[in-house]
Design an enzyme around this catalytic site. Structure first.
Site, short mmCIF file in Angstrom:
data_model
loop_
_atom_site.label_atom_id
_atom_site.label_comp_id
_atom_site.label_asym_id
_atom_site.label_seq_id
_atom_site.Cartn_x
_atom_site.Cartn_y
_atom_site.Cartn_z
N ASN A 244 -10.33 -2.96 2.10
CA ASN A 244 -9.95 -3.00 0.69
C ASN A 244 -11.19 -2.80 -0.17
OD1 ASN A 244 -7.20 -3.47 1.05
ND2 ASN A 244 -7.37 -5.69 0.87
N HIS B 128 0.83 -1.22 0.00
CA HIS B 128 0.00 0.00 0.00
C HIS B 128 0.86 1.27 0.00
CE1 HIS B 128 -3.86 -2.13 0.79
NE2 HIS B 128 -3.07 -2.98 1.44
FE1 HDE Z 1 -2.64 -4.76 5.46
N1 HDE Z 1 -0.85 -3.96 5.93
N2 HDE Z 1 -2.00 -6.56 6.03
N3 HDE Z 1 -4.37 -5.62 4.80
N4 HDE Z 1 -3.30 -3.00 4.81
C1 HDE Z 1 -0.49 -2.69 5.75
O1 HDE Z 1 0.61 -1.34 7.35
C2 HDE Z 1 -0.91 -6.80 6.80
C3 HDE Z 1 -4.70 -6.95 4.88
C4 HDE Z 1 -4.55 -2.70 4.37
O2 HDE Z 1 -3.34 3.50 3.87
C5 HDE Z 1 0.83 -2.35 6.39
O3 HDE Z 1 1.13 0.81 7.77
C6 HDE Z 1 -0.85 -8.18 7.17
C7 HDE Z 1 -6.10 -7.14 4.61
C8 HDE Z 1 -4.61 -1.32 3.97
O4 HDE Z 1 -1.77 3.33 5.40
C9 HDE Z 1 1.23 -3.66 7.07
C10 HDE Z 1 -1.93 -8.78 6.58
C11 HDE Z 1 -6.59 -5.89 4.38
C12 HDE Z 1 -3.34 -0.81 4.21
C13 HDE Z 1 0.08 -4.58 6.69
C14 HDE Z 1 -2.64 -7.76 5.88
C15 HDE Z 1 -5.51 -4.96 4.49
C16 HDE Z 1 -2.55 -1.88 4.74
C17 HDE Z 1 1.84 -1.74 5.44
C18 HDE Z 1 -2.33 -10.24 6.62
C19 HDE Z 1 -8.04 -5.51 4.03
C20 HDE Z 1 -2.86 0.59 3.93
C21 HDE Z 1 2.09 -0.34 5.94
C22 HDE Z 1 -2.57 -10.73 7.91
C23 HDE Z 1 -8.96 -5.81 5.08
C24 HDE Z 1 -3.16 1.50 5.08
C25 HDE Z 1 1.25 -0.19 7.10
C26 HDE Z 1 -2.71 2.89 4.76
C27 HDE Z 1 -1.22 -1.74 5.14
C28 HDE Z 1 0.03 -5.84 7.13
C29 HDE Z 1 -3.80 -8.04 5.10
C30 HDE Z 1 -5.70 -3.55 4.28
C31 HDE Z 1 2.59 -4.21 6.72
C32 HDE Z 1 0.22 -8.83 8.03
C33 HDE Z 1 -6.85 -8.46 4.64
C34 HDE Z 1 -5.81 -0.58 3.39
O5 HDE Z 1 1.29 -3.52 8.45
#
Ligand code: HDE
Length: 717
Positions: free
Chosen positions: A155, A82
């Site tokens: 998402n 992201h």
């Molecule tokens: Fe994320 N995800 N994600 N994700 N995600 C990040 O956090 C993570 C997942 C989502 O505009 C990170 O600050 C793991 C699902 C958005 O700043 C990180 C898993 C969904 C954003 C991270 C998921 C999301 C992130 C990267 C699996 C939809 C952007 C930088 C368990 C429900 C937020 C940060 C923004 C961002 C980890 C799966 C949505 C690395 C470990 C499912 C919208 O922490």
């Protein structure tokens, strides 16, 4: 947290509490002197300090050193996923009290406007990548409530690739540019991604979504959002129910086509960012309704799938989406870095009345976001960055760390204490203290999943079979494109086998495009599971067993198509255009809420046949039809003659036609259009005298978004 009490020039009197809260941090340089970070006025910012006019620079030059040092540290690590995003401020208002389900204060009173900051993003590409990559879009909403920040970090697709957080690093490593040569950028069309996917049957439902046009939205303002996981709502009596969150765009759900997306990536890589920014600047505030699907606790196990499985959705036919409030985005950030880049979301930011579930993907996320922010934002105080601060007070015994802003007073930084009157004190539940839902737990410590998690194909088949024919064709072509870029044949073959588990026709259509065959005997993909005895066991995911009942909500063909508000229409003209036809169409389009832009062979003023002039917005060099929703060509002999002789103009119409857009032409321009367009579907032409009729029909045609049947002819079925 202590507030800066002295207001600065940035003071704001916005009714939005968060916008007001940011005011003391806004810096404006108008009529101010240039200073160092210590406030020293700078006399010369053009020359470094030297030993003589032609001499070496001096180490003493603290002005040069301060400026360069700050510059050297301007970049922070981009988000691992992201990274590319854009954001806006706004507010959320609930339609009626949700008290029967939740005690969350911001969901009680319809007169209260809760400030929000929303960041949209692509997932795979770097910060500078194109907006139109085929990808999932992040849809992260921070609600600044009176009870603390609530983040709904979702998402634009309601399911996810994997069921357990432990696979997330593998997924991301597979989809990111390959490690040996850092290619390709912002694309899943490469071997490592499809290698991983072809071995992960649980990803098949999500693959259907990302290969559909949902992954190439027309606008961020025209896409849905989903909380993905099942969450809990808790009411004042402590009663819990399950909930899935939805964002429904008021402009409907619309996408571009893949050929168009690829061209937009070259013509305007900021297409979505610009679209969001301009809509807000123009006062066309994007809006979404918040929807909830509520499932009573007693119904937790009544579905064929597990509510804790993030690769499944609850079909809207089974549990309708109730629209409970509206979010409006009405203010662009003042500074991209300070706000959009530094904002830090976390699914663990909840408020009383909203709680978590045991979804193993969500559970892993609860760890990941705080952890990643420690490195991305440089320490444990990122909650003090203005955009991240809540609008309610913060008091606790946490202290110090990199870049601490708060000046905690007094000698007490522990609890319990007697020296500080035992403050700050714990809040009971009836004083809005957060209490986790007391869910009963009883289980063995295992690395395993519940059996229902292994139905990987039924909802993938549900999605595919719920698509209209054009949508299916787009999905097939997306798979042909993506797998066509894969170099290792064994991966392509394994994917064909996997697709055959979803739908045999889908598999054979994709296979045909790849010059492969669907194998007669389909290998069953394997899942590894380690049951309580600790011995790894291989077994087959369940096949699609029941006939699929298509779900209308899954197809964008069924979205609202009731207007052309905020759509961008090109008026293609050259000198000598018909002024009356031009003005009548422009007026009609603008009255319907669209934006009409003049595109001509060059910039400057365009002369009509009567000698009047209009300002040209874009030349054929700076614009292209992929940046517009529809095209109109007014009459006027010399204008039409010039356009006919201009290959860029001919291409403009040809592409608008190929991408199934509405096209209108009047008077002499009819010939020009007829020469380029093979049929009349969505193409409106008529004599100048019928300008009113043409405009009405054109507006109706634009509202249809696209005329897909144009392309169905030349698609291999
Ligand atoms: Fe994320 N995800 N994600 N994700 N995600 C990040 O956090 C993570 C997942 C989502 O505009 C990170 O600050 C793991 C699902 C958005 O700043 C990180 C898993 C969904 C954003 C991270 C998921 C999301 C992130 C990267 C699996 C939809 C952007 C930088 C368990 C429900 C937020 C940060 C923004 C961002 C980890 C799966 C949505 C690395 C470990 C499912 C919208 O922490």
């Amino acid at each position: 947290m202590n507030r800066r009490s002295k207001p600065t020039k940035g003071e704001s009197t916005s009714p939005n509490k968060k916008v007001n809260d940011l005011a003391p941090f806004r810096e404006k340089s108008a009529e101010e002197f240039l200073t160092t970070n210590q406030g020293l006025r700078i006399n010369d910012d053009q020359n470094s300090l030297k030993a003589g006019e032609r001499g070496p620079s001096l180490l003493e030059d603290f002005l040069l050193r301060e400026k360069i040092t700050h510059f050297d540290h301007e970049r922070i690590p981009e988000r691992i996923v992201h990274a590319r995003g854009e954001a806006a401020h706004g507010h959320f208002q609930v339609y009626e009290s949700m008290a029967p389900y939740t005690k969350a204060k911001f969901l009680q009173d319809p007169t209260v406007k809760t400030p929000v900051f929303v960041r949209f993003s692509t997932v795979v590409g770097s910060r500078g990548s194109s907006d139109l990559a085929r990808d999932v879009r992040g849809f992260a909403v921070k609600f600044y409530t009176e009870q603390g920040n609530y983040d709904l970090v979702g998402n634009n697709i309601p399911v996810f690739f994997i069921q357990d957080a432990v696979k997330f690093p593998d997924l991301v490593h597979a989809v990111k540019p390959e490690p040996h040569n850092e290619m390709p950028q912002a694309a899943s069309a490469h071997d490592t991604f499809w290698d991983f996917i072809s071995l992960m049957p649980e990803s098949m439902h999500m693959i259907m979504w990302v290969m559909s046009d949902r992954a190439i939205p027309r606008s961020l303002r025209m896409m849905e959002g989903f909380g993905v996981h099942t969450f809990r709502l808790i009411n004042a009596e402590g009663k819990s129910c399950f909930v899935k969150f939805h964002w429904k765009p008021m402009l409907g759900v619309h996408s571009v086509v893949w050929d168009e997306a690829q061209k937009i990536s070259g013509k305007d890589p900021d297409f979505h960012r610009r679209d969001l920014w301009e809509a807000i600047e123009n006062g066309d505030f994007p809006e979404w309704e918040l929807g909830v699907q509520i499932v009573e606790e007693k119904d937790e196990h009544k579905f064929d799938f597990d509510l804790l499985d993030a690769t499944k959705l609850i079909p809207e036919e089974l549990v309708p989406v109730r629209r409970i409030g509206k979010m409006t985005l009405n203010r662009n950030p003042d500074n991209f870095f300070a706000e959009t880049e530094q904002v830090a979301f976390n699914p663990g930011h909840v408020v009383p009345g909203i709680d978590l579930t045991n979804d193993p993907l969500l559970q892993g996320r609860l760890f990941s976001y705080t952890d990643t922010q420690l490195i991305r934002l440089g320490g444990p105080n990122s909650h003090e960055i203005p955009i991240n601060r809540p609008v309610c007070p913060v008091h606790n015994t946490q202290r110090d760390g990199h870049m601490r802003q708060t000046i905690n007073t007094g000698r007490v930084s522990y609890e319990p204490n007697s020296l500080g009157g035992n403050c700050p004190m714990q809040a009971k539940a009836d004083m809005a203290g957060f209490v986790s839902h007391a869910q009963r737990m009883d289980g063995s410590k295992v690395r395993a999943r519940s059996e229902k998690f292994f139905d990987h194909f039924s909802q993938a088949a549900l999605f595919y079979q719920s698509q209209s024919e054009p949508e299916k064709a787009h999905l097939v072509n997306a798979l042909r494109f993506e797998l066509g870029k894969v170099e290792v044949a064994a991966i392509q073959e394994r994917m064909i086998g996997m697709l055959a588990h979803v739908d045999r026709t889908l598999a054979s259509r994709v296979a045909q495009g790849l010059g492969l065959a669907v194998p007669n005997k389909i290998e069953g993909p394997l899942n590894l599971s380690i049951p309580a005895d600790g011995n790894a066991k291989e077994f087959q995911p369940k096949p699609v067993s029941k006939p699929v009942q298509p779900s209308a909500a899954l197809s964008m063909a069924n979205t609202i198509k009731d207007g052309i508000k905020t759509r961008k229409i090109a008026i293609l003209a050259a000198d000598g255009f018909d002024a009356a036809a031009f003005s009548a169409m422009k007026k009609a389009l603008e009255a319907a809420g669209a934006q009409a832009k003049v595109v001509a062979p060059r910039l400057g003023q365009l002369k009509s046949s009567e000698g009047t002039e209009v300002k040209i917005d874009f030349s054929l060099l700076t614009a292209s039809s992929v940046l517009f929703d529809a095209v109109y060509i007014p009459g006027g002999d010399s204008s039409v003659k010039a356009l006919t002789a201009n290959s860029d103009a001919v291409q403009f119409i040809g592409e608008a036609y190929k991408h199934c857009k509405a096209i209108a032409a009047s008077g002499a321009a009819r010939e020009f259009v007829n020469a380029s367009c093979l049929e009349d579907d969505g193409v409106i032409t008529g004599p100048d005298a019928e300008q009113g009729k043409i405009a009405t029909a054109f507006i109706k045609a634009i509202a249809q978004h696209r005329y897909w049947n144009r392309e169905m002819k030349d698609r291999a079925q």
